[in-house]
Design a protein around this motif. Structure first.
Motif, short mmCIF file in Angstrom:
data_model
loop_
_atom_site.label_atom_id
_atom_site.label_comp_id
_atom_site.label_asym_id
_atom_site.label_seq_id
_atom_site.Cartn_x
_atom_site.Cartn_y
_atom_site.Cartn_z
N GLY A 40 14.10 11.31 7.58
CA GLY A 40 13.63 11.55 6.23
C GLY A 40 12.14 11.35 6.03
N THR A 41 11.41 11.08 7.09
CA THR A 41 9.98 10.86 6.99
C THR A 41 9.24 12.19 7.13
OG1 THR A 41 10.24 8.69 7.99
CG2 THR A 41 8.01 9.60 7.95
N PRO A 42 8.32 12.48 6.20
CA PRO A 42 7.58 13.73 6.30
C PRO A 42 6.77 13.82 7.61
CG PRO A 42 7.22 12.69 4.17
CD PRO A 42 7.96 11.72 5.03
N GLU A 43 6.59 15.03 8.08
CA GLU A 43 5.88 15.25 9.35
C GLU A 43 4.44 14.73 9.31
OE1 GLU A 43 5.45 16.14 13.23
OE2 GLU A 43 7.31 16.33 12.10
N TYR A 44 3.76 14.89 8.16
CA TYR A 44 2.37 14.44 8.08
C TYR A 44 2.26 12.93 8.26
CZ TYR A 44 3.02 12.77 3.28
OH TYR A 44 3.44 12.09 2.16
N VAL A 45 3.28 12.18 7.87
CA VAL A 45 3.28 10.73 8.06
C VAL A 45 3.43 10.40 9.54
CG1 VAL A 45 4.54 8.59 7.59
CG2 VAL A 45 4.13 10.22 5.75
N LEU A 46 4.29 11.12 10.22
CA LEU A 46 4.51 10.87 11.65
C LEU A 46 3.26 11.17 12.46
CD1 LEU A 46 8.08 12.40 11.99
CD2 LEU A 46 7.47 10.00 11.83
N GLN A 47 2.43 12.09 12.00
CA GLN A 47 1.23 12.48 12.75
C GLN A 47 0.06 11.53 12.51
OE1 GLN A 47 0.57 16.54 11.59
NE2 GLN A 47 2.25 17.30 12.85
N LYS A 48 0.08 10.77 11.44
CA LYS A 48 -1.05 9.89 11.11
C LYS A 48 -0.92 8.55 11.79
CE LYS A 48 -2.21 12.00 6.76
NZ LYS A 48 -2.56 11.80 5.36
N SER A 49 -2.07 7.97 12.07
CA SER A 49 -2.09 6.64 12.67
C SER A 49 -1.94 5.58 11.58
CB SER A 49 -3.43 6.42 13.40
OG SER A 49 -4.49 6.32 12.45
N GLY A 50 -1.69 4.36 12.01
CA GLY A 50 -1.59 3.25 11.07
C GLY A 50 -2.88 3.02 10.31
N ALA A 51 -4.01 3.22 11.00
CA ALA A 51 -5.32 3.05 10.35
C ALA A 51 -5.52 4.08 9.25
CB ALA A 51 -6.43 3.17 11.39
N GLN A 52 -5.13 5.33 9.50
CA GLN A 52 -5.26 6.36 8.47
C GLN A 52 -4.36 6.06 7.28
OE1 GLN A 52 -4.25 9.57 11.19
NE2 GLN A 52 -6.14 10.63 10.60
N LEU A 53 -3.13 5.70 7.55
CA LEU A 53 -2.20 5.39 6.47
C LEU A 53 -2.66 4.18 5.67
CD1 LEU A 53 1.15 5.97 8.38
CD2 LEU A 53 0.23 7.39 6.53
N TRP A 54 -3.18 3.18 6.36
CA TRP A 54 -3.69 1.97 5.70
C TRP A 54 -4.84 2.34 4.76
CZ3 TRP A 54 -8.42 -0.78 7.10
CH2 TRP A 54 -8.55 -2.01 6.47
N ALA A 55 -5.79 3.12 5.27
CA ALA A 55 -6.94 3.49 4.46
C ALA A 55 -6.52 4.35 3.26
CB ALA A 55 -7.95 4.24 5.30
N GLU A 56 -5.65 5.30 3.48
CA GLU A 56 -5.24 6.20 2.40
C GLU A 56 -4.34 5.52 1.38
OE1 GLU A 56 -3.41 9.44 4.40
OE2 GLU A 56 -5.28 10.13 5.29
N ARG A 85 6.26 -1.85 -3.70
CA ARG A 85 5.34 -1.63 -4.82
C ARG A 85 4.64 -0.28 -4.76
NH1 ARG A 85 3.94 -4.25 -9.64
NH2 ARG A 85 1.77 -3.84 -10.02
N ALA A 86 4.16 0.10 -3.57
CA ALA A 86 3.42 1.36 -3.40
C ALA A 86 4.33 2.50 -2.96
CB ALA A 86 2.29 1.16 -2.39
N GLN A 87 5.62 2.23 -2.87
CA GLN A 87 6.62 3.22 -2.48
C GLN A 87 6.28 3.86 -1.12
OE1 GLN A 87 6.94 5.86 -5.83
NE2 GLN A 87 8.01 4.35 -7.05
N LEU A 88 5.97 2.99 -0.16
CA LEU A 88 5.73 3.45 1.20
C LEU A 88 7.06 3.67 1.89
CD1 LEU A 88 3.00 0.85 2.27
CD2 LEU A 88 2.61 3.19 1.48
N THR A 89 7.09 4.61 2.82
CA THR A 89 8.30 4.77 3.62
C THR A 89 8.33 3.66 4.66
OG1 THR A 89 7.27 6.17 5.29
CG2 THR A 89 8.21 7.28 3.35
N ARG A 90 9.47 3.46 5.28
CA ARG A 90 9.63 2.44 6.32
C ARG A 90 8.65 2.71 7.46
NH1 ARG A 90 12.17 -2.39 6.79
NH2 ARG A 90 13.46 -1.49 5.19
N VAL A 91 8.51 3.99 7.85
CA VAL A 91 7.62 4.37 8.95
C VAL A 91 6.17 4.07 8.58
CG1 VAL A 91 6.78 6.30 10.34
CG2 VAL A 91 9.21 6.09 9.84
N GLU A 92 5.76 4.40 7.35
CA GLU A 92 4.40 4.11 6.91
C GLU A 92 4.13 2.61 6.98
OE1 GLU A 92 3.16 7.41 3.61
OE2 GLU A 92 4.81 6.07 3.09
#
Length: 104
Positions: A40-56, A85-92
């Protein structure tokens, strides 16, 4: 009248059981065709690194804190809180936590 009620009950039970078995079969095939960690995780999330997700993700609401601000345990608690709180997915949340703890 009793026979009618028995037939109606039988039809209801058969319909219910067929719905249950159909749902179980479709869920089982969906589970077997996808990876459990990214289900159920969007493809764009799987392609991003933890640093990118953290910053965004974090900058949406507040300034990002340095990874050295908190210990690994404190970051674990903070990320679990922000997952809700921020409605992050488990993978994010897992990617962000992994990045912060590796940079700490």
């Amino acid at each position: 009248m009793k026979n009618f009620n028995k037939i109606l009950l039988l039809i209801t039970v058969v319909t219910f059981l067929s719905l249950v078995f159909t749902q179980c079969a479709s869920q089982q095939s969906a589970t077997s065709s996808t990876d459990n960690t990214s289900k159920g995780t969007p493809e764009y999330v799987l392609q991003k690194s933890g640093a990118q997700l953290w910053a965004e993700s974090c900058i949406r609401c507040h300034n990002t804190a340095s990874p050295a601000t908190f210990s690994d345990v404190e970051w674990d608690v903070a990320v679990k809180h922000m997952e809700i709180r921020a409605q992050l997915t488990r993978v994010e949340a897992e990617k962000i936590l992994e990045f912060i703890q590796s940079a700490n």
